[in-house]
Design an enzyme around this catalytic site. Structure first.
Site, PDB file in Angstrom:
ATOM      1  CD  GLU A 170       1.378 -15.937  -7.776  1.00  0.00           C
ATOM      2  OE1 GLU A 170       1.238 -14.771  -8.192  1.00  0.00           O
ATOM      3  OE2 GLU A 170       1.434 -16.242  -6.588  1.00  0.00           O
TER       4      GLU A 170
ATOM      5  CB  CYS B 272       0.788 -11.156  -6.362  1.00  0.00           C
ATOM      6  SG  CYS B 272      -0.029 -12.648  -5.913  1.00  0.00           S
TER       7      CYS B 272
ATOM      8  N   GLY C  17       7.097 -14.164  -6.719  1.00  0.00           N
ATOM      9  CA  GLY C  17       7.795 -12.932  -6.358  1.00  0.00           C
ATOM     10  C   GLY C  17       7.661 -11.911  -7.474  1.00  0.00           C
TER      11      GLY C  17
ATOM     12  N   GLY D 224      -8.014 -12.403  -2.658  1.00  0.00           N
ATOM     13  CA  GLY D 224      -8.760 -13.356  -1.849  1.00  0.00           C
ATOM     14  C   GLY D 224      -9.299 -14.536  -2.629  1.00  0.00           C
TER      15      GLY D 224
ATOM     16  CE  LYS E 165      16.059 -17.414  -1.666  1.00  0.00           C
ATOM     17  NZ  LYS E 165      15.376 -16.685  -0.654  1.00  0.00           N
TER      18      LYS E 165
END
Ligand code: UN1
Length: 509
Positions: free
Chosen positions: A262, A296, A240, A458, A184
């Site tokens: 996460e 994030c 999210g 990164g 999703k």
């Protein structure tokens, strides 16, 4: 340009957002329109899933799992290798689409597809290394070992900011582990998801992979809720906001399923008096403004030693004055738009809160208008001097707002770095070995990622990715993150001629 990209990726007209593989199901849910934050133009309309559509996908996935789990793991790895090859071929188009639909710079769009290719390569090797341990039995003529079996359906809920890479971290590992996936994607980036589904479909069809191993369910928040409550889905991996993750974690936990979360970060770089300031500027600026502050892992806080504070902030202000903000597909620009107007409002609201709570701006923010900025989603990266304790500083705002603060001792800096609810990524810039090791020690950073002389964003796919506290505790991508996608089984085999009981228990009759 966009038409050509969509054509090359096989996306035309109004699309169904529900797929179990090469077969796209007619969708019966609401229409989701993807609008680019780059120029406010409609990219495509996608028909979302109804509850019935979703149930059909889950039933197909359950059947597919019964077959897929019998495919040897290295054979599954070979299919993932081919997905990596297909992604190499589509890197240019998919990277551009990511940049256009999400708004990140083209370089970062390509980087995201590269991250997908890297995880494919990683998963191929992993497909021959899904190993367990052997243990010595306390009983003669007994062998004890453990093996790892697939779980079944892996539900993947992904966010708009990494619309394709985070799905690939989950799905490539889940597939080599023998699971089937239901994805999703974010309703803000459905078109890149359609493109990924099509790329995988082509590879799967050529290899006669059963229908239902790669599934897509585009929909709104409801679709995520269906997955979270669904006992047919043993693992839900969600990326999210912390708010979303708490809801998913609670729903999955309530049925004693597994969740892999996460979530938000509030990542800081400590700039020591022993830092290489040239390197620190690059790390701090890319960390704060890359993906317009919507990773994030974005750098949100700089904790700067008082002796270099003035010099470093002066260089930061100069660097910010050189940033070019604009169409992310134009490689001259460093910073693209925020994802939508709601994100712009959250940015503006945070700026107001910084002011109200006593912060002062070294570089002012604001929304850009005029030619090239018609979408209303382009904002100025800004820098505010604050205290770590301000409520707004404790909160993750997904925007390019960088907070700077001073410290005197390393112990104080580490305490400030840790003193937030989130625990994803962290870094120290120092050439002083003692400082670096203290930062990495058990009494140092409390984050899942702690770097030295590298910024907070990164991360490479080879390490386990994720964080502590409100970041949710999950680990994805590299190292042994694959274990989250499998169930461990302990096997004890008796090849002797008697049946001795463990712990020496006597049971004679
Ligand atoms: C995310 O923002 O959800 O470490 C993922 C990074 C990227 C992944 C970020 N490799 O910045």
């Amino acid at each position: 340009m966009v038409e050509d990209i969509l054509k090359a990726l096989g996306i035309q007209g109004e699309q169904s957002g529900v797929s179990t593989g090469a077969y796209w199901l007619p969708a019966h849910g609401a229409i989701i329109t993807s609008v680019s934050p780059v120029d406010d133009k409609k990219i495509a309309a996608v028909k979302g899933a109804s509850r019935e559509d979703y149930d059909q996908v889950v039933a197909t996935a359950q059947e597919a799992f019964k077959e897929w789990r019998h495919w040897p793991a290295p054979k599954r790895g070979e299919i993932v290798r081919q997905i990596g090859e297909a992604l190499r071929q589509h890197k240019e188009h998919l990277g551009k689409l990511v940049s256009y639909e999400m708004g990140k710079s083209l370089q970062e769009g390509y980087g995201e597809v590269q991250e997908m290719i890297d995880i494919c390569d990683f998963a191929v090797g992993l497909s021959r290394q899904l190993h367990g341990l052997t243990m010595h039995s306390e009983r003669p003529g007994h062998r004890m070992y453990e093996q790892w079996h697939p779980l079944g359906i892996t539900g993947i809920i992904s966010a708009f900011n990494f619309p394709v890479a985070v799905w690939s971290w989950n799905s490539m590992l889940a597939w080599v582990c023998g699971n089937v996936c239901i994805w999703k994607p974010s309703e803000k980036t459905p078109v890149t998801a359609l493109a990924c589904q099509r790329i995988v479909d082509t590879v799967f069809a050529a290899n006669k992979v059963p229908e239902g191993v790669c599934n897509l369910v585009i929909g709104d928040r409801d679709a995520g809720e269906w997955m979270s409550h669904d006992t047919r889905i043993p693992l839900v991996s969600a990326t999210g906001s912390t708010r979303m993750g708490k809801a998913v974690g609670a729903a999955v936990g309530q049925r004693l399923g597994r969740s892999l979360l996460e979530l938000g970060g509030n990542n800081a770089i400590i700039i020591s008096q022993d830092a290489d300031l040239d390197m620190s500027i690059i790390g701090a600026v890319f960390g704060a403004v890359g993906t317009a502050g919507q990773r994030c892992t974005s750098t949100r806080r700089l904790i700067i030693h008082e002796s270099v504070y003035d010099a470093f902030t002066a260089r930061l202000v100069k660097a910010y004055s050189q940033l070019r903000i604009g169409n992310p597909l134009d490689q001259h620009n460093h910073v693209g738009p925020l994802i939508d107007k709601a994100a712009v409002n959250a940015y503006l609201d945070s700026i107001e809160q910084v002011k109200a709570q006593g912060g002062s701006f070294l570089v002012e923010g604001g929304v850009l208008s005029g030619a090239g900025y018609e979408s209303g989603c382009y904002v100025k990266p800004c820098i505010a001097a604050v205290e770590n304790t301000y409520a707004i500083v404790q909160h993750e705002t997904f925007a390019p707002i960088l907070y700077v603060m001073k410290y005197k001792t390393l112990a104080e800096a580490i305490a400030m770095q840790n003193d937030v609810p989130q625990g994803l990524s962290s870094a120290i810039m120092t050439l002083n070995l003692r400082e670096a090791e203290q930062f990495l020690s058990h009494a140092g950073s409390d984050c899942g990622i702690a770097n030295v002389n590298i910024g907070t964003s990164g991360a490479e796919i080879g390490g386990a990715f994720g964080g502590e506290k409100e970041t949710g505790g999950g680990r994805e991508s590299g190292s042994d993150a694959w274990r989250a996608y499998m169930r461990r089984q302990t096997n004890t085999i008796n090849y002797s001629t008697s049946l001795p009981l463990a712990q020496g228990i006597k049971f004679d009759f």
